[in-house]
Structure formats: C-alpha cells, structure tokens
Design an enzyme around this catalytic site. Structure first.
Site, PDB file in Angstrom:
ATOM      1  N   SER A 187     -13.704  -0.855   7.672  1.00  0.00           N
ATOM      2  CA  SER A 187     -13.074  -1.114   6.378  1.00  0.00           C
ATOM      3  C   SER A 187     -14.020  -0.743   5.230  1.00  0.00           C
ATOM      4  O   SER A 187     -14.398   0.431   5.126  1.00  0.00           O
ATOM      5  CB  SER A 187     -12.622  -2.577   6.326  1.00  0.00           C
ATOM      6  OG  SER A 187     -11.778  -2.796   5.238  1.00  0.00           O
ATOM      7  N   MET A 188     -14.443  -1.690   4.392  1.00  0.00           N
ATOM      8  CA  MET A 188     -15.411  -1.321   3.357  1.00  0.00           C
ATOM      9  C   MET A 188     -16.722  -0.854   3.983  1.00  0.00           C
ATOM     10  O   MET A 188     -17.458  -0.088   3.359  1.00  0.00           O
ATOM     11  CB  MET A 188     -15.664  -2.489   2.402  1.00  0.00           C
ATOM     12  CG  MET A 188     -14.549  -2.684   1.387  1.00  0.00           C
ATOM     13  SD  MET A 188     -15.117  -3.672   0.002  1.00  0.00           S
ATOM     14  CE  MET A 188     -13.547  -4.051  -0.788  1.00  0.00           C
ATOM     15  N   TRP A 197     -12.009   1.958   4.247  1.00  0.00           N
ATOM     16  CA  TRP A 197     -11.434   1.639   2.931  1.00  0.00           C
ATOM     17  C   TRP A 197     -12.389   2.164   1.869  1.00  0.00           C
ATOM     18  O   TRP A 197     -13.587   1.900   1.920  1.00  0.00           O
ATOM     19  CB  TRP A 197     -11.269   0.129   2.772  1.00  0.00           C
ATOM     20  CG  TRP A 197     -10.555  -0.302   1.514  1.00  0.00           C
ATOM     21  CD1 TRP A 197      -9.236  -0.623   1.395  1.00  0.00           C
ATOM     22  CD2 TRP A 197     -11.128  -0.487   0.207  1.00  0.00           C
ATOM     23  NE1 TRP A 197      -8.943  -0.978   0.096  1.00  0.00           N
ATOM     24  CE2 TRP A 197     -10.087  -0.900  -0.654  1.00  0.00           C
ATOM     25  CE3 TRP A 197     -12.421  -0.326  -0.315  1.00  0.00           C
ATOM     26  CZ2 TRP A 197     -10.289  -1.178  -2.013  1.00  0.00           C
ATOM     27  CZ3 TRP A 197     -12.623  -0.579  -1.667  1.00  0.00           C
ATOM     28  CH2 TRP A 197     -11.557  -1.005  -2.498  1.00  0.00           C
ATOM     29  N   ASP A 222      -1.904  -0.286   9.596  1.00  0.00           N
ATOM     30  CA  ASP A 222      -2.867  -0.892   8.669  1.00  0.00           C
ATOM     31  C   ASP A 222      -2.222  -1.025   7.288  1.00  0.00           C
ATOM     32  O   ASP A 222      -1.855  -0.025   6.678  1.00  0.00           O
ATOM     33  CB  ASP A 222      -4.119   0.009   8.594  1.00  0.00           C
ATOM     34  CG  ASP A 222      -5.261  -0.617   7.811  1.00  0.00           C
ATOM     35  OD1 ASP A 222      -5.014  -1.442   6.918  1.00  0.00           O
ATOM     36  OD2 ASP A 222      -6.427  -0.248   8.092  1.00  0.00           O
ATOM     37  N   HIS A 266      -5.155  -3.362  10.485  1.00  0.00           N
ATOM     38  CA  HIS A 266      -6.471  -3.141   9.872  1.00  0.00           C
ATOM     39  C   HIS A 266      -7.597  -3.727  10.720  1.00  0.00           C
ATOM     40  O   HIS A 266      -8.737  -3.311  10.597  1.00  0.00           O
ATOM     41  CB  HIS A 266      -6.487  -3.788   8.487  1.00  0.00           C
ATOM     42  CG  HIS A 266      -7.729  -3.501   7.698  1.00  0.00           C
ATOM     43  ND1 HIS A 266      -8.114  -2.222   7.357  1.00  0.00           N
ATOM     44  CD2 HIS A 266      -8.680  -4.314   7.188  1.00  0.00           C
ATOM     45  CE1 HIS A 266      -9.250  -2.267   6.668  1.00  0.00           C
ATOM     46  NE2 HIS A 266      -9.604  -3.525   6.553  1.00  0.00           N
TER      47      HIS A 266
HETATM   48  C1  856 Z   1     -12.480  -7.253   7.097  1.00  0.00           C
HETATM   49  C2  856 Z   1     -11.198  -4.053   2.314  1.00  0.00           C
HETATM   50  C3  856 Z   1      -8.010  -4.199  -2.282  1.00  0.00           C
HETATM   51  O1  856 Z   1      -8.802  -4.194  -1.113  1.00  0.00           O
HETATM   52  C4  856 Z   1      -8.604  -5.149  -0.196  1.00  0.00           C
HETATM   53  O2  856 Z   1      -7.772  -6.001  -0.328  1.00  0.00           O
HETATM   54  C5  856 Z   1      -9.493  -5.114   1.005  1.00  0.00           C
HETATM   55  C6  856 Z   1      -9.424  -6.145   1.919  1.00  0.00           C
HETATM   56  C7  856 Z   1     -10.267  -6.138   3.026  1.00  0.00           C
HETATM   57  C8  856 Z   1     -11.146  -5.085   3.213  1.00  0.00           C
HETATM   58  C9  856 Z   1     -12.068  -5.112   4.377  1.00  0.00           C
HETATM   59  O3  856 Z   1     -13.174  -4.629   4.334  1.00  0.00           O
HETATM   60  O4  856 Z   1     -11.601  -5.810   5.478  1.00  0.00           O
HETATM   61  C10 856 Z   1     -12.428  -5.869   6.613  1.00  0.00           C
HETATM   62  O5  856 Z   1     -13.032  -8.089   6.128  1.00  0.00           O
HETATM   63  C11 856 Z   1     -10.360  -4.061   1.197  1.00  0.00           C
END
Ligand code: 856
Length: 297
Positions: A168-169, A193, A214, A246
């Site tokens: 994700s991030m 992300w 996702d 996700h």
């Molecule tokens: C688990 C990345 C707007 O962005 C989001 O809502 C969001 C939510 C979660 C994540 C992420 O890294 O999830 C991985 O924590 C963006």
C-alpha cells in the site's frame, strides 16, 4: 534497447558481475561454491520448482533479530531475517515497508518466507504510522544502508544486490525508492498506493501485484497506471489477483510469494533458472491478469 540500459535483458550484468567477483574473490573471506561460480557467482540454492516456491519455506534455514528504533537513523527499526548458513557465500538484501497505520507485524510472514530462499530481509517499522509514500521510500533506502553498512549481518550481504518492497503506502514507497536509487536490482510494490501516477523514471526491474477488488488503492487508479507508466524498456511485470482486496498481502498469499521470490531471484541474483516462472507468468484461478515485458517470440 539503449546500450546504456542499467538492466539489459541480455546477461551483460552477469558478465560484469563475474568479472567483479573474480577480482573480489582474491580477497574474499567467504567461500564461493564451485557449482554456482562457473555461470553465475550469485546463484544460490537448488534448482527451483513450483512446489518449493509455493511451500511455506524455501531451502535455507533462517534466523532473525529485532532492530531497535533507538539504534538506527532514518527509519523506525524492525526485524532482520537471514539465512543461517554462510556456506554458499553472500546474499542480496531486501527492505520491506508496511502500509499506512500498519506495523511490520502486518506483513511479517514475508520475512522468513523470502529469507528462506537466500536473501537477507529487513521488515521495517516506519518513523510514524502516518508516514506518506515519499517518506516510506526514504526509510526503505535508510534501512538498506543500515543493513549493508552497520548491521551485524553486513558481512553476509552483497552491497550491490539490493531490493525494496512494500504494501500500500509502503508499496508506493518502494516505487519512490526505485525512482530515487536506480542501482536497486528489483522492486516489488504490493497493492501500491500513491498520489503520483507517473513512474516513467523507473529503470529498476519492478513487479507490481494488485488485487482485483481493492477499493482502497483500486488497480485502475494505482497499480495499473503505475505499471503502464514504467517504460517498456525497463523490466516490469503486473500480476492482478482474482477477487483480492487491498489486504491480500497481510495474510499468507501463495501467488504473491511465488512471484515475488521468482522476481527477486531473477533480478537480485541474476538467476535465470527462475525465468520459467516469469515468462510466461502464472495462470490459474487465483490470477486475474498477468502483463510483462517478456520476449514476445
Ligand atoms: C494497510 C493507504 C486515501 O488513502 C487511504 O485511505 C489509504 C488507506 C490505507 C492505505 C494503506 O497503506 O493501507 C495499508 O494499512 C491509503
């Protein structure tokens, strides 16, 4: 293909490494196994099979230790996993970042899973749980610098054979790291992300894994444009998992492990024995789609 490509499809890098290894071997402390040395000085482990890639552990027994945040700079500590034996020589290394508000524990199954195929792995904690992808990318690079420069396992690592991954991030961070440090040998963003959709500067061989279902980092606005924006002259692949959310990297996911290990072996170790798992890529009910830059013939 430009002759200056950092990651040519031909085995030029392997030949360069062979020459470098031949020079280094005169002063090297660790034994280099004769079976691997002739063709590829970085080949480690037995010939791969689907069964071994899909098993819960690879062929190397591993050990691990925790890294305190207080003992390092630039990232939040974490856990190091490494092959216990030094009998096959040194290894490449991989730094992995969790996602937003998550800790390494959310991905920790990947530590021993990857290390047991012959890599030193550091699963990082981030400086804060809210760090954004650019920060996570810098932290992945700081963790690799720690591994090769200061860690107690630095003597087991080849400093020129490094990779990044993340969820994700953290996956968005692995793209940031790949763009910032083209000398990396591989990147594996999982359900990545990032607000930045264009990664045309990435030259690092990159495997992106996305989940069809996702809804946090939808593949249509994250993984797919990230993949598409990486130039076709770079080694790249995109695996989309059928029906995956996700959070697919947060529990044991066999297709993710199989392709991640094969990608790391091919590009961090230059181990062409793993090409059979990349070209053609995986198929079956778990796979919604696979794209790659395999030779078309
Ligand atoms: C688990 C990345 C707007 O962005 C989001 O809502 C969001 C939510 C979660 C994540 C992420 O890294 O999830 C991985 O924590 C963006």
């Amino acid at each position: 293909m430009p002759t200056t490509a950092t990651h040519p499809r031909t085995p030029v890098r392997a030949l360069v490494r062979l020459a470098v290894a031949a020079v280094l071997a005169t002063g090297g402390a660790l034994a280099v196994p004769s079976a691997a040395a002739a063709d590829n000085p970085y080949q480690r482990g037995p010939a791969p099979t689907v069964a071994v890639l899909e098993a819960s552990r690879g062929p190397f027994a591993t050990s691990s230790y925790s890294v305190s945040a207080l003992s390092v700079t630039g990232f939040g500590g974490g856990v190091v996993y490494y092959p216990t034996s030094t009998a096959e020589g040194t290894f490449g290394a991989v730094a992995i970042s969790p996602g937003y508000t998550a800790t390494w524990s959310s991905l920790s199954w990947l530590g021993p899973r990857i290390a047991s195929h012959g890599f030193v792995v550091i699963g990082i904690e981030t400086n804060t749980l809210l760090d954004q992808p650019d920060s996570r990318g810098r932290q992945l690079l700081a963790a690799l610098d720690y591994l090769v420069q200061r860690s107690s396992v630095r003597g087991r690592i080849d400093a020129g054979r490094l990779a990044v991954a993340g969820h994700s991030m953290g996956g968005g961070g692995s793209l940031e790291a790949a763009a910032a440090r083209p000398s990396l040998q591989a990147a594996v963003p999982l359900a990545p992300w990032n607000l930045d959709k264009t990664w045309s500067g990435v030259r690092v061989p990159t495997l992106i894994v996305g989940g069809e279902s996702d809804s946090i980092a939808p593949v249509a606005t994250h993984a797919v444009p990230f993949y598409t924006s990486i130039p076709a002259s770079s080694e790249k692949a995109y695996l989309e998992l059928n029906g995956a959310s996700h959070f697919f990297p947060q529990t044991v996911n066999t297709p993710t492990a199989r392709q991640t290990v094969a990608w790391l072996k091919r590009f961090v170790d230059d181990d062409t024995r793993y090409e059979q798992f990349l070209c053609p890529g995986p198929s079956g009910s778990a796979v919604d789609e696979y794209r790659n830059t395999c030779p078309s013939s």
